[in-house]
Design a protein around this motif. Structure first.
Motif, PDB file in Angstrom:
ATOM      1  N   GLY A  19       6.455  -8.040 -31.822  1.00  0.00           N
ATOM      2  CA  GLY A  19       7.731  -7.973 -31.124  1.00  0.00           C
ATOM      3  C   GLY A  19       7.837  -6.831 -30.140  1.00  0.00           C
ATOM      4  N   LEU A  20       6.823  -5.956 -30.100  1.00  0.00           N
ATOM      5  CA  LEU A  20       6.845  -4.841 -29.149  1.00  0.00           C
ATOM      6  C   LEU A  20       6.784  -5.391 -27.725  1.00  0.00           C
ATOM      7  N   SER A  21       7.758  -5.023 -26.907  1.00  0.00           N
ATOM      8  CA  SER A  21       7.686  -5.449 -25.513  1.00  0.00           C
ATOM      9  C   SER A  21       7.942  -4.313 -24.541  1.00  0.00           C
ATOM     10  N   LYS A  22       8.790  -3.349 -24.932  1.00  0.00           N
ATOM     11  CA  LYS A  22       9.130  -2.274 -24.000  1.00  0.00           C
ATOM     12  C   LYS A  22       8.420  -0.983 -24.386  1.00  0.00           C
ATOM     13  N   VAL A  23       7.536  -0.561 -23.509  1.00  0.00           N
ATOM     14  CA  VAL A  23       6.796   0.679 -23.737  1.00  0.00           C
ATOM     15  C   VAL A  23       6.974   1.592 -22.526  1.00  0.00           C
ATOM     16  N   VAL A  24       6.752   2.860 -22.752  1.00  0.00           N
ATOM     17  CA  VAL A  24       6.745   3.828 -21.662  1.00  0.00           C
ATOM     18  C   VAL A  24       5.363   4.473 -21.639  1.00  0.00           C
ATOM     19  N   VAL A  25       4.780   4.491 -20.442  1.00  0.00           N
ATOM     20  CA  VAL A  25       3.500   5.156 -20.226  1.00  0.00           C
ATOM     21  C   VAL A  25       3.825   6.525 -19.645  1.00  0.00           C
ATOM     22  N   GLY A  26       3.502   7.558 -20.403  1.00  0.00           N
ATOM     23  CA  GLY A  26       3.741   8.924 -19.938  1.00  0.00           C
ATOM     24  C   GLY A  26       2.437   9.540 -19.489  1.00  0.00           C
ATOM     25  N   LEU A  27       2.466  10.178 -18.314  1.00  0.00           N
ATOM     26  CA  LEU A  27       1.286  10.856 -17.797  1.00  0.00           C
ATOM     27  C   LEU A  27       1.639  12.313 -17.587  1.00  0.00           C
ATOM     28  N   ASN A 127      -5.469  19.779 -19.055  1.00  0.00           N
ATOM     29  CA  ASN A 127      -4.614  19.111 -20.045  1.00  0.00           C
ATOM     30  C   ASN A 127      -4.044  17.785 -19.552  1.00  0.00           C
ATOM     31  N   ALA A 128      -4.821  17.050 -18.771  1.00  0.00           N
ATOM     32  CA  ALA A 128      -4.349  15.753 -18.299  1.00  0.00           C
ATOM     33  C   ALA A 128      -4.385  14.755 -19.451  1.00  0.00           C
ATOM     34  N   PHE A 129      -3.318  13.945 -19.554  1.00  0.00           N
ATOM     35  CA  PHE A 129      -3.263  12.959 -20.631  1.00  0.00           C
ATOM     36  C   PHE A 129      -2.470  11.741 -20.193  1.00  0.00           C
ATOM     37  N   ILE A 130      -2.682  10.668 -20.922  1.00  0.00           N
ATOM     38  CA  ILE A 130      -1.842   9.483 -20.818  1.00  0.00           C
ATOM     39  C   ILE A 130      -1.454   9.123 -22.242  1.00  0.00           C
ATOM     40  N   ARG A 131      -0.203   8.730 -22.422  1.00  0.00           N
ATOM     41  CA  ARG A 131       0.236   8.311 -23.746  1.00  0.00           C
ATOM     42  C   ARG A 131       1.158   7.115 -23.579  1.00  0.00           C
ATOM     43  N   ILE A 132       1.248   6.318 -24.616  1.00  0.00           N
ATOM     44  CA  ILE A 132       2.141   5.169 -24.595  1.00  0.00           C
ATOM     45  C   ILE A 132       3.033   5.251 -25.818  1.00  0.00           C
ATOM     46  N   TYR A 133       4.340   5.103 -25.582  1.00  0.00           N
ATOM     47  CA  TYR A 133       5.246   5.092 -26.725  1.00  0.00           C
ATOM     48  C   TYR A 133       6.220   3.924 -26.632  1.00  0.00           C
ATOM     49  N   ASN A 134       6.729   3.547 -27.791  1.00  0.00           N
ATOM     50  CA  ASN A 134       7.695   2.464 -27.925  1.00  0.00           C
ATOM     51  C   ASN A 134       9.027   2.959 -27.365  1.00  0.00           C
ATOM     52  N   GLY A 159      -6.101   5.099 -17.466  1.00  0.00           N
ATOM     53  CA  GLY A 159      -6.275   4.038 -18.442  1.00  0.00           C
ATOM     54  C   GLY A 159      -5.648   2.756 -17.951  1.00  0.00           C
ATOM     55  N   GLU A 160      -5.787   1.695 -18.758  1.00  0.00           N
ATOM     56  CA  GLU A 160      -5.207   0.411 -18.358  1.00  0.00           C
ATOM     57  C   GLU A 160      -4.722  -0.365 -19.569  1.00  0.00           C
ATOM     58  N   LEU A 161      -3.606  -1.062 -19.356  1.00  0.00           N
ATOM     59  CA  LEU A 161      -3.134  -2.057 -20.305  1.00  0.00           C
ATOM     60  C   LEU A 161      -3.711  -3.385 -19.850  1.00  0.00           C
ATOM     61  N   TYR A 162      -4.198  -4.196 -20.785  1.00  0.00           N
ATOM     62  CA  TYR A 162      -4.730  -5.500 -20.378  1.00  0.00           C
ATOM     63  C   TYR A 162      -4.425  -6.543 -21.435  1.00  0.00           C
ATOM     64  N   LYS A 163      -4.335  -7.793 -20.957  1.00  0.00           N
ATOM     65  CA  LYS A 163      -4.039  -8.920 -21.841  1.00  0.00           C
ATOM     66  C   LYS A 163      -5.338  -9.456 -22.408  1.00  0.00           C
ATOM     67  N   ASN A 164      -5.320  -9.703 -23.713  1.00  0.00           N
ATOM     68  CA  ASN A 164      -6.456 -10.337 -24.374  1.00  0.00           C
ATOM     69  C   ASN A 164      -5.842 -11.434 -25.234  1.00  0.00           C
ATOM     70  N   GLY A 165      -5.828 -12.650 -24.695  1.00  0.00           N
ATOM     71  CA  GLY A 165      -5.108 -13.730 -25.372  1.00  0.00           C
ATOM     72  C   GLY A 165      -3.628 -13.431 -25.357  1.00  0.00           C
ATOM     73  N   ASN A 166      -3.001 -13.399 -26.535  1.00  0.00           N
ATOM     74  CA  ASN A 166      -1.575 -13.073 -26.618  1.00  0.00           C
ATOM     75  C   ASN A 166      -1.327 -11.587 -26.882  1.00  0.00           C
ATOM     76  N   GLU A 167      -2.401 -10.816 -26.941  1.00  0.00           N
ATOM     77  CA  GLU A 167      -2.295  -9.400 -27.272  1.00  0.00           C
ATOM     78  C   GLU A 167      -2.334  -8.537 -26.024  1.00  0.00           C
ATOM     79  N   TRP A 168      -1.670  -7.404 -26.079  1.00  0.00           N
ATOM     80  CA  TRP A 168      -1.824  -6.367 -25.057  1.00  0.00           C
ATOM     81  C   TRP A 168      -2.652  -5.242 -25.677  1.00  0.00           C
ATOM     82  N   LYS A 169      -3.685  -4.851 -24.960  1.00  0.00           N
ATOM     83  CA  LYS A 169      -4.548  -3.767 -25.422  1.00  0.00           C
ATOM     84  C   LYS A 169      -4.554  -2.649 -24.389  1.00  0.00           C
ATOM     85  N   PHE A 170      -5.018  -1.479 -24.824  1.00  0.00           N
ATOM     86  CA  PHE A 170      -5.145  -0.337 -23.925  1.00  0.00           C
ATOM     87  C   PHE A 170      -6.598   0.102 -23.899  1.00  0.00           C
TER      88      PHE A 170
END
Length: 193
Positions: A19-27, A127-134, A159-170
């Motif tokens: 059910g996760l749909s809304k995420v924030v990518v913080g850089l 200290n460069a980073f990427i993070r994803i949170y709900n 980094g990248e978010l990508y679709k793998n079937g019905n899943e979202w991966k990072f």
């Protein structure tokens, strides 16, 4: 507990979060101010890519000059010109349920504004980073610290978010480019003036 990734590591963000749909990518990043004496302005962007690895149109490039994708699925939360302070320096909201079907990958990049004129590069960035949170719960799902892999590069794909079937991966990419934003745009098929 967020997953801490290494370069090249891939992880699903939706498998364990139904059910996760809304995420924030913080850089985020810190700069060595003493290196150049000049101000650094780093800019985050998102490239919404089709199966070809390229954008379908100019609107698929979300950045400080185009803050919201027409689908509403990807929204840049605004330019931070200093990188000062703790936490995320720039954020990009992603509504996975609103991303158009033909978009199979979203690449998250950071470039140094006017890097050549200011003689700046990622070797001067720490200290460069990427993070994803709900977005709904604030729970951090994953984080990737880039480390000190870059010296002369002026642009990087974090980094990248990508679709793998019905899943979202990072996928933790962490690859640098010379030539700044222009090089990234050429790589992803965005026409620049």
């Amino acid at each position: 507990m967020p997953i801490s990734l290494k370069k090249g590591q891939k992880v699903s963000i939706t498998k364990d979060n139904p059910g996760l749909s809304k995420v924030v990518v913080g850089l985020g990043w810190d700069v060595n101010a003493f290196d150049t004496g000049g101000d650094f302005d780093l800019d985050a962007a998102a490239f919404l890519l089709a199966d070809t690895g390229k954008v379908s149109g100019q609107e698929d490039f979300v950045f400080f000059g185009n803050l919201t994708h027409p689908s509403g699925g990807v929204q840049h939360m605004g330019d931070n010109r200093t990188g000062a302070g703790e936490g995320d320096d720039e954020q990009i909201r992603v509504d996975l349920s609103s991303v158009p079907a033909q978009i199979t990958k979203i690449a998250f990049t950071v470039t140094i504004y006017e890097a050549e004129q200011r003689r700046q590069n990622f070797g001067q960035v720490n200290n460069a980073f990427i993070r994803i949170y709900n977005e709904q719960t604030g729970e951090e799902l994953l984080r990737y610290d880039l480390g000190e892999d870059f010296s002369i590069e002026t642009a990087a794909v974090f980094g990248e978010l990508y679709k793998n079937g019905n899943e979202w991966k990072f996928n933790a990419i962490g690859s640098g480019y010379q030539g700044g934003l222009g090089a990234l745009c050429a790589n992803f098929g965005v026409e620049v003036e």
